[in-house]
Design a protein around this motif. Sequence first.
Motif, mmCIF file in Angstrom:
data_model
loop_
_atom_site.group_PDB
_atom_site.id
_atom_site.type_symbol
_atom_site.label_atom_id
_atom_site.label_comp_id
_atom_site.label_asym_id
_atom_site.label_seq_id
_atom_site.Cartn_x
_atom_site.Cartn_y
_atom_site.Cartn_z
ATOM 1 N N THR A 22 0.846 -1.193 0.000
ATOM 2 C CA THR A 22 0.000 0.000 0.000
ATOM 3 C C THR A 22 0.882 1.244 0.000
ATOM 4 N N PRO A 23 0.342 2.404 -0.400
ATOM 5 C CA PRO A 23 1.116 3.647 -0.386
ATOM 6 C C PRO A 23 0.913 4.470 0.876
ATOM 7 N N SER A 24 0.669 3.823 2.011
ATOM 8 C CA SER A 24 0.393 4.540 3.251
ATOM 9 C C SER A 24 0.712 3.645 4.436
ATOM 10 N N PHE A 25 1.323 4.212 5.483
ATOM 11 C CA PHE A 25 1.646 3.417 6.667
ATOM 12 C C PHE A 25 0.406 3.051 7.478
ATOM 13 N N PRO A 26 -0.531 3.985 7.754
ATOM 14 C CA PRO A 26 -1.759 3.565 8.439
ATOM 15 C C PRO A 26 -2.502 2.475 7.686
ATOM 16 N N ALA A 27 -2.499 2.550 6.356
ATOM 17 C CA ALA A 27 -3.180 1.522 5.559
ATOM 18 C C ALA A 27 -2.506 0.172 5.713
ATOM 19 N N ILE A 28 -1.174 0.140 5.776
ATOM 20 C CA ILE A 28 -0.475 -1.138 5.891
ATOM 21 C C ILE A 28 -0.697 -1.743 7.277
ATOM 22 N N VAL A 29 -0.797 -0.900 8.306
ATOM 23 C CA VAL A 29 -1.080 -1.395 9.649
ATOM 24 C C VAL A 29 -2.506 -1.926 9.719
ATOM 25 N N GLY A 30 -3.435 -1.201 9.116
ATOM 26 C CA GLY A 30 -4.824 -1.655 9.106
ATOM 27 C C GLY A 30 -5.019 -2.948 8.343
ATOM 28 N N THR A 31 -4.361 -3.077 7.189
ATOM 29 C CA THR A 31 -4.483 -4.311 6.408
ATOM 30 C C THR A 31 -3.807 -5.474 7.129
ATOM 31 N N LEU A 118 2.605 0.768 26.936
ATOM 32 C CA LEU A 118 1.419 1.105 26.159
ATOM 33 C C LEU A 118 0.825 -0.110 25.464
ATOM 34 N N SER A 119 1.353 -1.284 25.743
ATOM 35 C CA SER A 119 0.846 -2.486 25.091
ATOM 36 C C SER A 119 -0.611 -2.739 25.473
ATOM 37 N N ASN A 120 -1.303 -3.454 24.581
ATOM 38 C CA ASN A 120 -2.692 -3.860 24.797
ATOM 39 C C ASN A 120 -3.655 -2.685 24.890
ATOM 40 N N GLN A 121 -3.307 -1.560 24.262
ATOM 41 C CA GLN A 121 -4.210 -0.436 24.180
ATOM 42 C C GLN A 121 -4.607 -0.209 22.725
ATOM 43 N N SER A 122 -5.711 0.502 22.524
ATOM 44 C CA SER A 122 -6.113 0.844 21.161
ATOM 45 C C SER A 122 -5.076 1.773 20.547
ATOM 46 N N ILE A 123 -5.010 1.748 19.231
ATOM 47 C CA ILE A 123 -4.011 2.574 18.545
ATOM 48 C C ILE A 123 -4.679 3.412 17.468
ATOM 49 N N GLY A 124 -4.229 4.650 17.367
ATOM 50 C CA GLY A 124 -4.682 5.540 16.306
ATOM 51 C C GLY A 124 -3.491 6.008 15.498
ATOM 52 N N LEU A 125 -3.599 5.978 14.176
ATOM 53 C CA LEU A 125 -2.513 6.398 13.291
ATOM 54 C C LEU A 125 -3.007 7.537 12.409
ATOM 55 N N LEU A 126 -2.228 8.593 12.342
ATOM 56 C CA LEU A 126 -2.563 9.751 11.519
ATOM 57 C C LEU A 126 -1.366 10.090 10.653
ATOM 58 N N GLU A 127 -1.562 10.051 9.350
ATOM 59 C CA GLU A 127 -0.463 10.267 8.395
ATOM 60 C C GLU A 127 -0.652 11.582 7.659
ATOM 61 N N THR A 128 0.423 12.344 7.571
ATOM 62 C CA THR A 128 0.414 13.622 6.870
ATOM 63 C C THR A 128 1.526 13.644 5.828
ATOM 64 N N ARG A 129 1.413 14.563 4.918
ATOM 65 C CA ARG A 129 2.513 14.799 3.989
ATOM 66 C C ARG A 129 3.223 16.064 4.453
ATOM 67 N N GLY A 130 4.330 15.856 5.111
ATOM 68 C CA GLY A 130 5.058 16.970 5.710
ATOM 69 C C GLY A 130 5.192 16.780 7.208
ATOM 70 N N ASN A 189 -3.040 12.785 4.851
ATOM 71 C CA ASN A 189 -3.008 11.704 3.861
ATOM 72 C C ASN A 189 -3.946 10.552 4.216
ATOM 73 N N SER A 190 -3.873 10.034 5.448
ATOM 74 C CA SER A 190 -4.756 8.935 5.837
ATOM 75 C C SER A 190 -4.768 8.783 7.354
ATOM 76 N N VAL A 191 -5.800 8.104 7.850
ATOM 77 C CA VAL A 191 -5.929 7.830 9.282
ATOM 78 C C VAL A 191 -6.402 6.395 9.461
ATOM 79 N N MET A 192 -6.178 5.850 10.665
ATOM 80 C CA MET A 192 -6.606 4.493 10.972
ATOM 81 C C MET A 192 -6.752 4.365 12.485
ATOM 82 N N VAL A 193 -7.842 3.726 12.930
ATOM 83 C CA VAL A 193 -8.051 3.425 14.344
ATOM 84 C C VAL A 193 -8.255 1.926 14.482
ATOM 85 N N ILE A 194 -7.465 1.294 15.332
ATOM 86 C CA ILE A 194 -7.571 -0.153 15.576
ATOM 87 C C ILE A 194 -7.906 -0.351 17.042
ATOM 88 N N PRO A 195 -9.130 -0.803 17.345
ATOM 89 C CA PRO A 195 -9.530 -0.959 18.753
ATOM 90 C C PRO A 195 -8.720 -1.997 19.516
#
Length: 250
Positions: A22-31, A118-130, A189-195
């Motif tokens: 994928t062309p995004s880090f949050p997307a690769i973590v989500g997939t 911070l293990s075993n907690q939900s994670i949020g990823l926010l990707e920007t260009r810059g 660029n993209s965001v991802m939340v993994i509960p």
Amino acid sequence: MIPASKLKRKRRPDSALGLLSTPSFPAIVGTADAMLKAAEVTLVGYEKIGSGLCTVIVRGNIADVRLAVEEGSRLAEKLGQTVSKLVIARPMPNLEAVFPIGSHLVEIAQQQRGYSRLSNQSIGLLETRGFPAMVGAADAMLKSANVQLSAYETIGAGLCTAMVRGSVANVAVAIEAGMFEAERIGELNSVMVIPRVMDDLEAMLPVASCWIEKPLPLLFSNKVKEKEKELVPLENLEQLSRSIEQEPET
């Protein structure tokens, strides 16, 4: 000399490989999360190849790998982040020796990483260009909800990802606040939340050194030598009483 017919390569039943780019880090973590939850596969890791492209690598039996790759591809297409995918049945030993796809890499990564607070907690990823947009978004996320900034990742092409940890509700609020700030400063660029993060994925995600719990070096011996008690000489009581009796009365 051993006959060539007996020189058979040992094939493990879990030797199939699945790769998804994928062309995004949050997307690769989500997939990666979707692939781990869809089938009995092991996450070997992810590979950053520049220009914002990332590839997640899993292994397992052929049926599970196919199912995992399809599920991950389905999510990536939904996000508009699919580049390519591949399933390799029974990879050759030379392929595993050269490329970072060996199953032993999982154990090495877990040993080197250590345990995070911070293990075993939900994670949020926010990707920007810059980079400025990512830093501003990270600041906004920390100020808007009870989350902790765990790490950040760069994958080239100016793409930077801030990762926060906390409860599902707090992560969701933080990501929303970070999105507004990122768009105000630069480009989101993209965001991802993994509960709920799978253990394999947890072991692969970057974590800042300040959150890694390591045993402190032993600076002092447990057995501290007590200082020897010194005997204090006492005056002769008999002489002391005589001197008091001889003192003239006033």
